[in-house]
Design a protein around this motif. Structure first.
Motif, PDB file in Angstrom:
ATOM      1  N   GLN A  77      14.162  63.073  28.461  1.00  0.00           N
ATOM      2  CA  GLN A  77      13.307  61.892  28.527  1.00  0.00           C
ATOM      3  C   GLN A  77      13.862  60.806  27.606  1.00  0.00           C
ATOM      4  N   GLN A  78      14.327  61.206  26.435  1.00  0.00           N
ATOM      5  CA  GLN A  78      14.882  60.248  25.475  1.00  0.00           C
ATOM      6  C   GLN A  78      16.129  59.564  26.034  1.00  0.00           C
ATOM      7  N   ASP A  79      16.988  60.319  26.747  1.00  0.00           N
ATOM      8  CA  ASP A  79      18.179  59.729  27.375  1.00  0.00           C
ATOM      9  C   ASP A  79      17.783  58.646  28.370  1.00  0.00           C
ATOM     10  N   VAL A  80      16.775  58.944  29.161  1.00  0.00           N
ATOM     11  CA  VAL A  80      16.317  57.985  30.170  1.00  0.00           C
ATOM     12  C   VAL A  80      15.759  56.735  29.491  1.00  0.00           C
ATOM     13  N   ILE A  81      14.977  56.933  28.446  1.00  0.00           N
ATOM     14  CA  ILE A  81      14.396  55.796  27.718  1.00  0.00           C
ATOM     15  C   ILE A  81      15.497  54.944  27.102  1.00  0.00           C
ATOM     16  N   GLU A  82      16.511  55.579  26.524  1.00  0.00           N
ATOM     17  CA  GLU A  82      17.620  54.833  25.924  1.00  0.00           C
ATOM     18  C   GLU A  82      18.381  54.032  26.978  1.00  0.00           C
ATOM     19  N   HIS A  83      18.626  54.645  28.131  1.00  0.00           N
ATOM     20  CA  HIS A  83      19.313  53.928  29.211  1.00  0.00           C
ATOM     21  C   HIS A  83      18.474  52.745  29.701  1.00  0.00           C
ATOM     22  N   LEU A  84      17.194  52.976  29.861  1.00  0.00           N
ATOM     23  CA  LEU A  84      16.296  51.912  30.304  1.00  0.00           C
ATOM     24  C   LEU A  84      16.272  50.774  29.291  1.00  0.00           C
ATOM     25  N   THR A  85      16.232  51.117  28.018  1.00  0.00           N
ATOM     26  CA  THR A  85      16.220  50.102  26.955  1.00  0.00           C
ATOM     27  C   THR A  85      17.490  49.257  27.002  1.00  0.00           C
ATOM     28  N   ILE A  86      18.631  49.910  27.157  1.00  0.00           N
ATOM     29  CA  ILE A  86      19.905  49.189  27.234  1.00  0.00           C
ATOM     30  C   ILE A  86      19.909  48.242  28.432  1.00  0.00           C
ATOM     31  N   LEU A  87      19.502  48.749  29.591  1.00  0.00           N
ATOM     32  CA  LEU A  87      19.494  47.918  30.810  1.00  0.00           C
ATOM     33  C   LEU A  87      18.517  46.758  30.661  1.00  0.00           C
ATOM     34  N   PHE A  88      17.377  47.003  30.067  1.00  0.00           N
ATOM     35  CA  PHE A  88      16.376  45.960  29.866  1.00  0.00           C
ATOM     36  C   PHE A  88      16.937  44.860  28.976  1.00  0.00           C
ATOM     37  N   GLU A  89      17.595  45.258  27.890  1.00  0.00           N
ATOM     38  CA  GLU A  89      18.173  44.271  26.970  1.00  0.00           C
ATOM     39  C   GLU A  89      19.309  43.489  27.626  1.00  0.00           C
ATOM     40  N   GLU A  90      20.145  44.176  28.413  1.00  0.00           N
ATOM     41  CA  GLU A  90      21.233  43.482  29.125  1.00  0.00           C
ATOM     42  C   GLU A  90      20.686  42.468  30.111  1.00  0.00           C
ATOM     43  N   ASP A  91      19.595  42.826  30.777  1.00  0.00           N
ATOM     44  CA  ASP A  91      19.001  41.922  31.772  1.00  0.00           C
ATOM     45  C   ASP A  91      18.436  40.673  31.102  1.00  0.00           C
ATOM     46  N   GLN A  92      17.922  40.815  29.895  1.00  0.00           N
ATOM     47  CA  GLN A  92      17.346  39.668  29.196  1.00  0.00           C
ATOM     48  C   GLN A  92      18.404  38.695  28.694  1.00  0.00           C
ATOM     49  N   THR A  93      19.632  39.172  28.533  1.00  0.00           N
ATOM     50  CA  THR A  93      20.697  38.283  28.061  1.00  0.00           C
ATOM     51  C   THR A  93      21.378  37.550  29.206  1.00  0.00           C
ATOM     52  N   SER A  94      21.127  37.995  30.432  1.00  0.00           N
ATOM     53  CA  SER A  94      21.789  37.330  31.576  1.00  0.00           C
ATOM     54  C   SER A  94      20.930  36.276  32.200  1.00  0.00           C
TER      55      SER A  94
END
Length: 127
Positions: A110-127
Protein backbone atom coordinates in the motif's frame (compact mmCIF):
# COMPACT_ATOMS: atom_id res chain seq x y z
CA UNK A 1 -15.82 28.72 -23.49
CA UNK A 2 -12.31 28.15 -24.75
CA UNK A 3 -11.37 24.61 -25.78
CA UNK A 4 -7.77 23.80 -26.61
CA UNK A 5 -6.92 20.62 -28.51
CA UNK A 6 -3.47 19.14 -28.06
CA UNK A 7 -2.12 16.88 -30.78
CA UNK A 8 0.61 15.81 -28.33
CA UNK A 9 -1.96 14.44 -25.87
CA UNK A 10 -2.49 10.71 -25.62
CA UNK A 11 -6.22 11.36 -25.10
CA UNK A 12 -8.47 11.19 -28.16
CA UNK A 13 -9.76 14.55 -29.35
CA UNK A 14 -13.36 13.83 -28.31
CA UNK A 15 -12.10 13.06 -24.78
CA UNK A 16 -10.18 16.33 -24.65
CA UNK A 17 -13.34 18.20 -25.69
CA UNK A 18 -15.45 16.32 -23.13
CA UNK A 19 -12.99 16.90 -20.30
CA UNK A 20 -12.78 20.63 -20.94
CA UNK A 21 -16.54 21.10 -21.21
CA UNK A 22 -17.07 18.93 -18.11
CA UNK A 23 -14.55 21.01 -16.17
CA UNK A 24 -16.22 24.25 -17.28
CA UNK A 25 -19.58 22.95 -16.06
CA UNK A 26 -18.34 21.59 -12.73
CA UNK A 27 -16.31 24.73 -12.00
CA UNK A 28 -19.37 26.90 -12.60
CA UNK A 29 -17.92 28.66 -15.65
CA UNK A 30 -20.89 27.24 -17.56
CA UNK A 31 -24.23 27.43 -15.75
CA UNK A 32 -27.39 25.36 -16.08
CA UNK A 33 -29.26 26.51 -19.18
CA UNK A 34 -26.22 27.98 -20.95
CA UNK A 35 -26.15 27.05 -24.61
CA UNK A 36 -23.19 25.27 -26.14
CA UNK A 37 -21.95 25.81 -29.68
CA UNK A 38 -23.68 23.61 -32.23
CA UNK A 39 -21.92 20.38 -33.08
CA UNK A 40 -21.07 21.73 -36.52
CA UNK A 41 -19.89 25.10 -35.22
CA UNK A 42 -17.66 23.53 -32.59
CA UNK A 43 -16.19 21.16 -35.18
CA UNK A 44 -15.49 24.12 -37.47
CA UNK A 45 -13.98 26.23 -34.66
CA UNK A 46 -11.70 23.39 -33.51
CA UNK A 47 -11.02 22.20 -37.06
CA UNK A 48 -12.06 18.64 -36.24
CA UNK A 49 -14.61 16.21 -37.61
CA UNK A 50 -18.31 16.71 -36.86
CA UNK A 51 -18.29 13.06 -35.76
CA UNK A 52 -15.71 13.92 -33.09
CA UNK A 53 -17.74 16.76 -31.58
CA UNK A 54 -20.93 14.71 -31.86
CA UNK A 55 -19.33 11.90 -29.85
CA UNK A 56 -18.13 14.34 -27.17
CA UNK A 57 -21.61 15.81 -26.82
CA UNK A 58 -23.22 12.35 -26.74
CA UNK A 59 -20.91 11.26 -23.92
CA UNK A 60 -21.62 14.45 -21.96
CA UNK A 61 -25.33 13.83 -22.42
CA UNK A 62 -24.93 10.27 -21.07
CA UNK A 63 -23.29 11.81 -18.00
CA UNK A 64 -26.32 14.12 -17.71
CA UNK A 65 -24.10 17.18 -17.96
CA UNK A 66 -25.79 18.51 -21.09
CA UNK A 67 -29.21 18.21 -22.69
CA UNK A 68 -29.85 18.08 -26.41
CA UNK A 69 -33.01 19.75 -27.65
CA UNK A 70 -33.98 18.85 -31.21
CA UNK A 71 -33.96 21.93 -33.40
CA UNK A 72 -32.59 24.17 -30.66
CA UNK A 73 -29.16 22.78 -29.75
CA UNK A 74 -27.32 21.62 -26.67
CA UNK A 75 -27.54 23.21 -23.25
CA UNK A 76 -25.88 22.73 -19.88
CA UNK A 77 -28.13 20.44 -17.87
CA UNK A 78 -29.95 21.58 -14.79
CA UNK A 79 -28.95 18.30 -13.11
CA UNK A 80 -27.86 18.47 -9.51
CA UNK A 81 -24.09 19.08 -9.22
CA UNK A 82 -23.91 16.88 -6.13
CA UNK A 83 -25.43 14.00 -8.10
CA UNK A 84 -22.96 14.54 -10.95
CA UNK A 85 -20.06 14.71 -8.49
CA UNK A 86 -21.24 11.47 -6.86
CA UNK A 87 -21.31 9.76 -10.26
CA UNK A 88 -17.76 10.90 -10.97
CA UNK A 89 -16.61 9.75 -7.51
CA UNK A 90 -18.07 6.32 -8.23
CA UNK A 91 -16.12 6.12 -11.52
CA UNK A 92 -12.96 7.23 -9.72
CA UNK A 93 -13.43 4.56 -7.07
CA UNK A 94 -13.79 1.91 -9.79
CA UNK A 95 -10.51 3.06 -11.34
CA UNK A 96 -8.79 3.03 -7.95
CA UNK A 97 -10.01 -0.52 -7.30
CA UNK A 98 -8.45 -1.49 -10.62
CA UNK A 99 -5.17 0.15 -9.53
CA UNK A 100 -5.29 -1.76 -6.23
CA UNK A 101 -5.82 -5.04 -8.08
CA UNK A 102 -2.95 -4.31 -10.48
CA UNK A 103 -0.65 -3.33 -7.60
CA UNK A 104 -1.42 -6.60 -5.81
CA UNK A 105 -0.54 -8.51 -8.96
CA UNK A 106 2.80 -6.65 -8.94
CA UNK A 107 3.31 -7.44 -5.23
CA UNK A 108 3.33 -3.73 -4.37
CA UNK A 109 2.58 -2.63 -0.83
CA UNK A 110 0.00 0.00 0.00
CA UNK A 111 2.87 2.36 0.84
CA UNK A 112 4.47 1.74 -2.59
CA UNK A 113 1.22 2.66 -4.30
CA UNK A 114 0.83 5.80 -2.17
CA UNK A 115 4.41 6.87 -2.94
CA UNK A 116 3.88 6.35 -6.68
CA UNK A 117 0.61 8.27 -6.56
CA UNK A 118 2.27 11.10 -4.64
CA UNK A 119 5.07 11.36 -7.21
CA UNK A 120 2.61 11.37 -10.13
CA UNK A 121 0.41 13.94 -8.40
CA UNK A 122 3.37 16.26 -7.81
CA UNK A 123 4.61 15.84 -11.40
CA UNK A 124 1.15 16.69 -12.72
CA UNK A 125 1.05 19.89 -10.68
CA UNK A 126 4.33 21.11 -12.17
CA UNK A 127 3.17 20.65 -15.76
Amino acid sequence: MNIIISNASSDPIYTQIMNQIRQSILSGELQAGDSLPSIRQLAKDLQVSVITTKRAYEELEKEQLIDSVVGKGCFVSGANKDFIREQRMKRLEEKLLEVIQDSKELSMSQQDVIEHLTILFEEDQTS
